[in-house]
Design a protein around this motif. Structure first.
Motif, mmCIF file in Angstrom:
data_model
loop_
_atom_site.group_PDB
_atom_site.id
_atom_site.type_symbol
_atom_site.label_atom_id
_atom_site.label_comp_id
_atom_site.label_asym_id
_atom_site.label_seq_id
_atom_site.Cartn_x
_atom_site.Cartn_y
_atom_site.Cartn_z
ATOM 1 N N GLU A 83 151.752 -73.523 -53.092
ATOM 2 C CA GLU A 83 152.000 -72.714 -54.277
ATOM 3 C C GLU A 83 150.865 -71.732 -54.509
ATOM 4 N N HIS A 87 153.298 -65.351 -58.370
ATOM 5 C CA HIS A 87 154.569 -65.377 -57.663
ATOM 6 C C HIS A 87 154.695 -64.087 -56.863
ATOM 7 N N ASP A 92 159.339 -67.946 -54.665
ATOM 8 C CA ASP A 92 158.258 -68.517 -55.476
ATOM 9 C C ASP A 92 158.735 -68.793 -56.900
#
Length: 191
Positions: A83, A87, A92
């Motif tokens: 992660e 984003h 994502d």
């Protein structure tokens, strides 16, 4: 290839070389889907076949399995990457929203099978339709050199050679916009 690659960039933050076998397989699979299920196919003339796992219906199912396999591998690679605090792509955002609901234990429509349908819609709607529209535009430009000249003149008048255009610049190009709209109108007429 270009439109499929742009979708890959939006979805997976991945821009592939045109020689990349994964990109070539994605494009070939999307185009095959349109051959199997699109206008003029046996399936479009007799849609009942789509409900059976024989003949055209089975070939569509098998083709979708190929697309699904490609996307699942890319999703797994994306998850392995970890992660990011920011984003970078649609995946994502989707995965973050899915994780939020899983952690909270709330009901959600953010599920993996819905993600695969989203990818199917993006790739099918974006790849073939964009390339077909561009083919029609090039055909009309070749068939009507005077329209090609007018489009070129308007672009030269408004922008320098090294300028990178954006969507906002379309307001400065009324003739080019009219040409695009006419291309879309005539393309639909011939379907």
């Amino acid at each position: 290839m270009s439109s499929c690659n742009i979708i890959s960039k939006l979805v997976f933050n991945q821009q592939l070389e045109y020689t990349d076998p994964n990109l070539q397989e994605q494009v070939a699979t999307v185009l095959k889907h349109f051959q199997l299920a699109g206008p003029g196919s046996l399936n479009s003339m007799t849609p009942i076949f789509a409900h059976f796992r024989i003949g055209p219906g089975q070939r569509i199912v098998n083709n979708y399995k190929v697309m699904k396999r490609l996307w699942c591998k890319q999703i797994q690679d994306h998850i392995k990457k970890g992660e990011n605090s920011e984003h970078e792509d649609i995946l994502d955002v989707y995965l973050a929203e899915l994780q939020k609901h899983l952690t909270a234990g709330t009901k959600t429509q953010f599920k993996m099978h819905n993600l695969l349908w989203l990818l199917r819609d993006l790739y099918l709607a974006g790849t073939e339709t964009t390339s077909t529209t561009l083919k029609w535009a090039v055909l009309y430009l070749a068939a009507h050199p005077e329209k090609q000249r007018k489009c070129h003149e308007e672009l030269d008048k408004e922008f320098s050679q090294d300028c990178v255009l954006s969507y906002a610049d379309r307001t400065k190009l009324p003739y080019v916009n009219a040409f695009i709209m006419e291309t879309l109108r005539l393309g639909i007429f011939f379907l």
